[in-house]
Every structure is written in C-alpha cells, then in structure tokens.
Design a protein around this motif. Structure first.
Motif, PDB file in Angstrom:
ATOM      1  N   LEU A 453       0.856  -1.187   0.000  1.00 29.65           N
ATOM      2  CA  LEU A 453       0.000   0.000   0.000  1.00 29.65           C
ATOM      3  C   LEU A 453       0.895   1.241   0.000  1.00 29.65           C
ATOM      4  N   GLY A 454       1.786   1.304  -0.967  1.00 29.05           N
ATOM      5  CA  GLY A 454       2.816   2.328  -0.967  1.00 29.05           C
ATOM      6  C   GLY A 454       2.405   3.664  -1.521  1.00 29.05           C
ATOM      7  N   ALA A 455       1.096   3.925  -1.652  1.00 30.94           N
ATOM      8  CA  ALA A 455       0.601   5.216  -2.116  1.00 30.94           C
ATOM      9  C   ALA A 455       0.167   6.048  -0.910  1.00 30.94           C
ATOM     10  N   VAL A 456      -0.053   7.339  -1.159  1.00 32.91           N
ATOM     11  CA  VAL A 456      -0.495   8.231  -0.099  1.00 32.91           C
ATOM     12  C   VAL A 456      -1.838   8.850  -0.511  1.00 32.91           C
ATOM     13  N   PRO A 457      -2.598   9.320   0.493  1.00 27.95           N
ATOM     14  CA  PRO A 457      -2.285   9.429   1.920  1.00 27.95           C
ATOM     15  C   PRO A 457      -2.357   8.121   2.716  1.00 27.95           C
ATOM     16  N   MET A 458      -3.119   7.115   2.241  1.00 27.06           N
ATOM     17  CA  MET A 458      -3.467   5.972   3.087  1.00 27.06           C
ATOM     18  C   MET A 458      -2.263   5.139   3.512  1.00 27.06           C
ATOM     19  N   GLY A 459      -1.241   5.071   2.674  1.00 19.78           N
ATOM     20  CA  GLY A 459      -0.133   4.169   2.948  1.00 19.78           C
ATOM     21  C   GLY A 459       0.986   4.742   3.789  1.00 19.78           C
ATOM     22  N   ARG A 460       0.846   6.001   4.255  1.00 20.83           N
ATOM     23  CA  ARG A 460       1.892   6.591   5.085  1.00 20.83           C
ATOM     24  C   ARG A 460       1.281   7.226   6.334  1.00 20.83           C
ATOM     25  N   MET A 461       0.427   6.452   6.996  1.00 28.13           N
ATOM     26  CA  MET A 461      -0.174   6.891   8.254  1.00 28.13           C
ATOM     27  C   MET A 461       0.531   6.154   9.388  1.00 28.13           C
ATOM     28  N   ALA A 462       1.098   6.895  10.315  1.00 31.06           N
ATOM     29  CA  ALA A 462       2.031   6.309  11.280  1.00 31.06           C
ATOM     30  C   ALA A 462       1.389   5.867  12.584  1.00 31.06           C
ATOM     31  N   TYR A 463       0.064   5.927  12.682  1.00 29.68           N
ATOM     32  CA  TYR A 463      -0.532   5.579  13.979  1.00 29.68           C
ATOM     33  C   TYR A 463      -0.786   4.092  14.150  1.00 29.68           C
ATOM     34  N   MET A 464      -0.918   3.333  13.038  1.00 30.42           N
ATOM     35  CA  MET A 464      -1.209   1.899  13.180  1.00 30.42           C
ATOM     36  C   MET A 464      -0.069   1.147  13.860  1.00 30.42           C
ATOM     37  N   THR A 465       1.146   1.647  13.736  1.00 28.00           N
ATOM     38  CA  THR A 465       2.288   0.970  14.353  1.00 28.00           C
ATOM     39  C   THR A 465       2.099   0.854  15.866  1.00 28.00           C
ATOM     40  N   GLY A 466       1.716   1.970  16.496  1.00 30.34           N
ATOM     41  CA  GLY A 466       1.470   1.919  17.929  1.00 30.34           C
ATOM     42  C   GLY A 466       0.243   1.115  18.285  1.00 30.34           C
ATOM     43  N   TRP A 467      -0.811   1.279  17.509  1.00 31.28           N
ATOM     44  CA  TRP A 467      -2.060   0.571  17.769  1.00 31.28           C
ATOM     45  C   TRP A 467      -1.845  -0.935  17.706  1.00 31.28           C
ATOM     46  N   ALA A 468      -1.095  -1.376  16.707  1.00 27.55           N
ATOM     47  CA  ALA A 468      -0.842  -2.816  16.557  1.00 27.55           C
ATOM     48  C   ALA A 468       0.037  -3.361  17.669  1.00 27.55           C
ATOM     49  N   ALA A 469       0.946  -2.520  18.190  1.00 27.83           N
ATOM     50  CA  ALA A 469       1.894  -2.985  19.207  1.00 27.83           C
ATOM     51  C   ALA A 469       1.235  -3.239  20.554  1.00 27.83           C
ATOM     52  N   ASN A 470       0.148  -2.533  20.827  1.00 25.16           N
ATOM     53  CA  ASN A 470      -0.446  -2.592  22.170  1.00 25.16           C
ATOM     54  C   ASN A 470      -0.771  -4.001  22.626  1.00 25.16           C
ATOM     55  N   ARG A 471      -1.241  -4.836  21.691  1.00 26.26           N
ATOM     56  CA  ARG A 471      -1.680  -6.180  22.076  1.00 26.26           C
ATOM     57  C   ARG A 471      -0.531  -7.011  22.634  1.00 26.26           C
ATOM     58  N   TYR A 472       0.677  -6.740  22.179  1.00 20.61           N
ATOM     59  CA  TYR A 472       1.821  -7.506  22.659  1.00 20.61           C
ATOM     60  C   TYR A 472       2.071  -7.211  24.143  1.00 20.61           C
ATOM     61  N   TRP A 473       1.842  -5.976  24.546  1.00 22.92           N
ATOM     62  CA  TRP A 473       1.995  -5.623  25.954  1.00 22.92           C
ATOM     63  C   TRP A 473       0.817  -6.128  26.778  1.00 22.92           C
ATOM     64  N   TRP A 474      -0.386  -5.972  26.247  1.00 23.14           N
ATOM     65  CA  TRP A 474      -1.562  -6.414  26.995  1.00 23.14           C
ATOM     66  C   TRP A 474      -1.536  -7.913  27.227  1.00 23.14           C
ATOM     67  N   ARG A 475      -1.034  -8.648  26.265  1.00 28.74           N
ATOM     68  CA  ARG A 475      -0.950 -10.100  26.441  1.00 28.74           C
ATOM     69  C   ARG A 475      -0.100 -10.426  27.664  1.00 28.74           C
ATOM     70  N   PHE A 476       1.017  -9.737  27.827  1.00 29.01           N
ATOM     71  CA  PHE A 476       1.844  -9.946  29.010  1.00 29.01           C
ATOM     72  C   PHE A 476       1.128  -9.468  30.268  1.00 29.01           C
ATOM     73  N   GLN A 477       0.460  -8.330  30.195  1.00 34.36           N
ATOM     74  CA  GLN A 477      -0.224  -7.807  31.375  1.00 34.36           C
ATOM     75  C   GLN A 477      -1.248  -8.804  31.924  1.00 34.36           C
ATOM     76  N   TYR A 478      -1.937  -9.468  31.036  1.00 33.45           N
ATOM     77  CA  TYR A 478      -2.986 -10.403  31.471  1.00 33.45           C
ATOM     78  C   TYR A 478      -2.436 -11.756  31.893  1.00 33.45           C
ATOM     79  N   THR A 479      -1.272 -12.146  31.391  1.00 31.61           N
ATOM     80  CA  THR A 479      -0.760 -13.495  31.663  1.00 31.61           C
ATOM     81  C   THR A 479       0.500 -13.514  32.503  1.00 31.61           C
TER      82      THR A 479
END
Length: 785
Positions: A453-479
């Motif tokens: 998805l290398g076109a813009v604007p849709m392909g250069r939005m930087a917020y999904m990186t943080g949103w996607a990362a959260n689950r990795y921390w929450w998984r540890f928090q719960y287990t």
C-alpha cells in the motif's frame, strides 16, 4: 443463552448458524428444496498480488516535501491531485497520491475464498414445510428438524470435529411411505432416496460478472470497481482422486501453488457420482445414500497441512463419527468451563455467548485467522479484499479474549501480525529511513515482496504501528508470561518503539514532533500545519514508547533504549500528554478526537443520528469501552439504551453486524463485531488502571455474576452481585503479587479466606483501594464482614 433457536428459513450464508473448530467452519442456511452447508477456512486465499503497474512506493521524504513545500491537495482515496505551490515532479506526485496503488484498485485479489458447499436435498414435492433450527452452543452442535404435511419428518444433527477438519452429519427421515412418497422409478430418472447430497465448488466467476451481479442486487459498486482489465478468475475446479480440488497459483508463501480439497471420507452406504462440465461451471459429487438414515463425514484439507491434501484426506478417513462427536463435545465443554457470565439482562448475555462461540469457531492461535469476514460466509470476492485492516477492524476482533480467559483466541492476532512484520521492517528501513517496524494499514495472508500500500495518503499513516503494538503488551499484562514476552512480545514492541524513536524529530523548541502525520483516513489539505503533530499519531507514539519502557524494565534489558525512550516521553508536545499513560489512545477516542467536556453528555453512539446508530455499528465495541474508561458511561442512563442499540443490530444467528446490509449488501458476516465480547466484559470487570473495579457498567438494579474472568496481573476472578450488593469475590492468583481492588463494600474491610496462604491481610490503601498480597497459585475468597 446456551441455544439459538430459529423457526424460519435462513437464506444467505451470513445469516446462517455457525460451527467450527477455529480452523474449519461451516454456515448452515437454506435454499429451495435444500439445506446448505457452506465451508470456510482461514488459510484459503487467492494470494496473487500483481504489482506490475504499481509505482515505486512513496518515500516519506518526498511526502514531507510535497506537504511542506509544494502544498499537495488530494482526497484520502485518490481523485484529483493538485500542488498549490507547483510541483517539481507532477507525474510522480500524481502516481503516488492515489490513495491505493493499482494492485489494490484494479484487482480483487489477494482475497479470501470460500471452500465450497454441501447441499442436502429435501423431498421436493412435500408440502407445508415447518423448520426448526437450533445451535446448541455448549455442545457445539446444530440440529435441524423439518416437518411436512402427512407426518413426514426429517431430523439432522451436525458438528465439526475438534482436532480434524471434518464436518459430520447424521440424519434420519421418518414417515416416508406409500402415502407420502412423491418419487418413483421412471426409466431410472431421479434418486432412489428422497434425501441425497451434492458436494460442490463452483468455478470462480470473472470479477466483472461478480461485481455487476452485486451492484445489480445491492447497488454497491465496491466489488465491480476492482474489475481491472488484467484481473482473472482462478483456474476451474477439478475432481482428483475422489476429491473436489481448487488449485491456486503459486505465491510467496506457497511457491508450488496452493490447493484446497474436500471429499467424503466414507463411501459405505453411498453411491458417488462425479460431475464436471464447462456448462455446469464447477465440479460436483452426487452422494446418493441407500437408506433413509445415515451419517456423512466431509473432510477438508489444504496445502497448509504438512503432509499435503492427497495424504491428509485418507488419514482423516480413519476416524469415526462417534469419536469425532465425543472429542467435539469434550472440547466444547472444556472451552465453556474456562469462563462464563450470568446477567439479568439476557440480551446482553446472549450476545456475549454467541459472539464468543463465533470466535471459538473461527479463530485459533495455530491457524491463519480470517480478515474482515468470517470464512464460511464469504462470497467469491470481498469488499476491501477481505483484508487485515489495522486502523481498528483487526484489533476490534480480539477485544476481550484475554479477559474472557481464552488466550488461544487472542493469540490468533499475532498470527495475523506475522504477515505484517517482515514487510513492515522493509517499509521502515527503505521508505522511512527508520529503524524498527512500520505497520501498514492493509495486509493479506501472504508475504508481499514490497509495500502493498505504498501510495499516499493511506499508505503513510504512522498511527497503526502503535495501535498494533499494544496487544503484545496487553498479552503480558494479562498473563505475566515472561518467556512469551522475551520470545514474541518484546521484539515487536522494541521495533515499533524504534520506529517512533527515529520518526519523531527533535525541533528547535526542544520537543519531538511528528511530521508529516495524517490521522484517521484524512486526505492532504494543502496546508502543512494540518499535518504537524496530529493527536492520533502523537498519542500512539507516546503510548508505544511507554509500554516498550515497561517491557524492557520487566525483562531487565536495553538500558540505553530505556533512557532514550524516557527522554522522548517527557519532551513531546502538549497534545500528546493529555491522556493518562494507563489509557491506550484507541480506548479514549477514535482518530485523535476528543470526548465531550461535559461529563453529563450521553455517549455519541446513542444519538439516533450517529453513524453507529443508523448504519455503522462496527465500532460499537470500541466506543462502549471508550465510554466506560473515560467515565462518560452512566449506567442508570446509558445501559438500557446501549443494550437496545446492540439488539437493533444483532441478527437472528446471534451475531452483531458491523455495516448495514442496505448500504453494502450481503458481503459476509463481519468479524470486527466479535469484539463486543470485550465491551460486555468491561461492564463487569475493569483492571486497566492498576486496580480492579467490579460491575462499573451495570445499574445497581441489574443482578449479575461471572466466573473466572481474567484481570491484568494474571488474576482469575469470579464475583456476583445481587440487589445492588457484591456477594463475594473469588481470586486465583496465577503469578502472585499485589491484588488491588476498589472496595465494593464501602468503608468496611472484607473478610479474607484462603486454603494455602496463612493469615493473609488486606492492606487499606489511599481512597477506596484495597490491596491483598498474594502468592503464585494462591486462591482467596473475599466477602463482606
């Protein structure tokens, strides 16, 4: 609710009753003279990805110059493009400012595909059909009862084996006699028995044909818009070694091509007649039983099976109906023993149960998870490629899985993320000049060779990186599983934080800024100030850095990075620091928005003019949690209207819808709405603030109880409330540590009982927060004095 009962015909797969084992699933619905069973499987994708027409993916430096210097103007999804200040390379500007590249716009694939169907033919001339369909969730079985005039009665029960991808069906026809018989032997025409079966897979239609048909029926152009001149259907379906086989072209995952095969596993009591012809448009097996009752088992195998389909199907055939049924029931029983809840408001309890059942049927950590739509409800082509969408849709599916005490479902999220990680590292390195990992908006069950998805604007939005990362921390928090954090969680958290470390730039004011940063699904306005420090990007970057620091400290690693990340955290613009670091941005508000300053304002989703109320309830899982966590959800005012809104969008098969059929047509059952499990649990139990709150979303008049829901800190809780008073709290501490809870008994200290921890003592902390030291494996009972 343990059962869903429907006394009418279900006419499309998305409305059917669903069964599955987390890999193979089935939707049971009807057509004229037939009961149909549509099969789906998460790994069945057309993985072709034709990037031959795509421009070179956009580099962030040229996007930065386009916004800051040239004043680019364009919509989020393409259309007219303009540079207010003139462009140094207008052709390049036009080729990248198109929202999505040609590989996404001009082709319907990559996209998931249906496996095929089994159709059970009914006595065609019998009159006065009455049908009763029941999904027994606790036993994971569907029963169908058909009755006609004259006493003719058909009963069937079906299920999917727990460990093998086998669909099993048992049927019996009663009352077929000289008075009710409507078939006869006329020159060998017609089947010998009134009930028989068709197992089939139709040939892939052209995208133009499928798109025009969808528009003709629903007036939605989304599928026909993908009918580019180079798009082509899959090869025709074949019959090979007694199986119906769909071949798929080679791709980066399956370099020798992919196969999906289905076949009857036992021929005893069956006459099998293969049918293939170009005119028929597919491949079919007629399965003709020699009696008016019997069993049938259909095996499904794909190239994901290590031994291959030709070997796997005969291996499956060694099983037995009774063995498959026993294992299916046992696994279902074990699943529902892990957690449960009982609510006075049964509509909410029913929705929780049905949604968690659908998750169990279609998601499992060791399989390829579905994208936007559940596999057994798919059409030939899907809107948005049926992809993994990371600006809420994918994340929404898995809301509540750890709290429901079902990590085997929640961990399926990481299986989907595996398709994002390799290409995400390439995008960060080659198109951002950053270390670490960039999470793209859209992904498929394949490994693209370059940014999909290398076109813009849709392909250069930087917020999904943080949103996607959260689950990795929450998984540890719960287990509190340190081994998992070391091997799986922290490497991704670290890389996401490294991306933001390099993406955020130190300004002359001594603060770290995000530019360019467009949020939501915004286009380019031509004003550079509109893309400086957008709240959604800053909030996600901040939270990502915060949880990366937390994970590194837990593991005792990367002290230099801890220092760097901590340095950035205290030098972000004021917009980034509005939220508590305990509150993930997506659980505050969507798209960098703000909640109302009026604490008495009703949640916006309850407004009859809101999109969530009128046509787009897919965000409700997030929106309800947002209202609860920001304390804008007032139970006495908002609980019953919220239940009524959810009921408004819940179909008869128990599933909450995401977008209206009136707008989008019959496109499949939406997966994102399964996250409503998390929203309902959040009404009963919250633990995100470092302490536990019980029943924060229920009015005092609503009796409720739950068993073994999981809280952060790896605590398993059971609690009940009756007549507005909490009766007791049972705690199992898996990892030990301090158990903190908001006192549900006003100012009195509860009594603590335990079998394995002598003399436990409640520690009264500030305000109404109580603390109880616990031991790993310890069980505790709290009740009022």
């Amino acid at each position: 609710m343990n059962k869903i009962v429907i006394n009418r015909l279900l006419l499309v797969p998305q409305d059917g009753l669903i069964l599955g084992n987390g890999d193979l699933s089935v939707s049971v619905y009807q057509a004229a003279d037939e009961i149909r069973f549509r099969f789906g499987k998460g790994d069945v994708w057309d993985r072709r990805h034709d990037c031959s027409q795509d421009p070179k993916p956009a580099h962030i430096d040229e996007v930065r110059r386009g916004i800051e210097v040239e004043g680019w103007e364009c919509g989020p999804y393409g259309g007219p493009v303009h540079a207010k200040n003139g462009s140094s390379n207008e052709a390049r500007m036009r080729e990248i400012c198109q929202g999505n590249p040609p590989s996404y716009k001009a082709f319907p694939y990559p996209c998931p595909k249906p496996v095929g169907e089994l159709a059970m033919r009914l006595p065609s001339d019998a009159q006065g059909l009455e049908i009763n369909q029941t999904l027994d969730i606790e036993s994971a079985e569907i029963t169908v009862e058909c009755r006609w005039k004259g006493g003719l009665h058909l009963s069937l029960v079906c299920f999917i084996a727990a460990l093998d991808n086998v669909f099993c069906l048992k049927w019996k026809l009663e009352g077929w006699n000289e008075l009710t018989r409507t078939t006869g032997d006329f020159k060998g025409v017609g089947p010998a028995q009134p009930v028989w079966f068709r197992l089939y897979r139709w040939n892939d239609p052209t995208i133009a044909k499928a798109g025009e048909a969808h528009f003709a029926q629903h007036r939605h152009p989304g599928i026909r818009s993908k009918a580019g001149p180079k798009a082509s259907p899959l090869p025709p379906v074949l019959i090979e070694n007694g199986a119906i086989v769909q071949h798929f072209p080679a791709d980066t995952v399956f370099q020798n091509g992919f196969q999906c095969a289905m076949a009857p596993l036992s021929t005893e009591g069956l006459q099998i007649e293969p049918l293939t012809s170009e005119a028929m448009g597919g491949a079919m097996l007629h399965l003709l039983p020699d009696a008016e009752e019997g069993t049938l088992a259909i095996g499904v195998s794909t190239s994901s099976d290590p031994e291959g389909t030709a070997t796997r199907l005969p291996t499956m055939a060694k099983g037995s109906f009774s063995g498959w049924r026993s294992s299916s029931r046992n696994e279902a029983q074990k699943f529902w023993e892990r957690s449960s809840l009982t609510l006075a408001e049964t509509r909410l309890q029913d929705l929780w149960t049905a949604s968690l059942h659908a998750k169990r049927s279609t998601y499992r950590a060791d399989t390829v998870p579905p994208g936007l739509f559940l596999p057994s409800t798919l059409g030939d082509y899907s809107l948005w490629h049926g992809d993994y969408h990371t600006n809420y849709n994918l994340q929404s599916i898995f809301l509540g899985d750890y709290a429901a005490n079902h990590p085997e479902i929640g961990d399926a999220y990481f299986r989907a993320m595996d398709f994002f990680l390799p290409i995400g590292r390439k995008i960060a390195r080659d198109y951002y000049g950053c270390r670490g990992l960039f999470i793209q908006l859209s992904g498929f069950a394949t490994h693209p060779s370059d940014d999909p998805l290398g076109a813009v604007p849709m392909g250069r939005m930087a917020y999904m990186t943080g949103w996607a990362a959260n689950r990795y921390w929450w998984r540890f928090q719960y287990t509190q599983n340190h081994d998992w954090l070391v091997k799986t969680g922290y490497p991704v958290l670290r890389d996401c934080a490294l991306f933001y470390t390099d993406f955020l730039q130190l300004g002359a004011d001594g603060l770290y800024h995000a530019f360019p940063s467009n949020q939501g699904e915004d286009g380019f306005s031509g004003k550079s100030e509109d893309f400086m420090d957008r709240p959604q990007i800053l909030r996600h970057a901040r939270y990502c850095l915060h949880i990366a620091v937390g994970a590194a400290k837990v593991l005792g690693v990367d002290p230099d990075l801890i220092e760097t990340w901590s340095h950035i955290l205290v030098r972000l613009p004021a917009e980034a620091t509005k939220l508590s670091l305990d509150l993930a941005p997506e659980l505050y508000c969507f798209d960098g928005g703000e909640i109302s300053d009026d604490p008495s304002a009703q949640p916006a989703f309850l407004d009859p003019d809101s999109e969530s109320y009128r046509w787009y309830p897919g965000k409700l899982a997030f929106q309800i949690i947002q209202a609860l966590r920001t304390r804008r959800f007032i139970p006495d005012r908002d609980f019953l209207p919220t239940v009524s809104l959810l009921d408004r969008w819940t179909h008869d098969n128990g599933l909450l819808w995401a977008m209206s059929v009136g707008n989008y047509g019959h496109v499949g059952a939406w997966s994102e709405s399964l996250g409503i499990v998390g929203a309902i649990q959040e009404m009963l139990l919250q633990s995100w603030e470092g302490y536990i709150r019980l029943f924060p979303g229920l009015p005092l008049c609503q009796d409720a109880s739950f068993q073994t829901l999981r809280a952060e800190g790896a605590f398993l809780l059971s609690a009940s409330r009756k007549d507005g008073a909490v009766q007791s709290i049972e705690i199992l501490s898996e990892a030990g540590g301090l158990f903190r809870i908001e006192n549900p008994w006003s100012n009195s200290l509860p009594i603590v009982e335990t079998e394995n921890s002598p003399n436990p003592k409640i520690i009264e902390q500030e305000g109404r927060i109580l603390a109880l030291p616990t031991e790993s494996g310890g069980s505790y009972l709290l009740h009022p004095a």
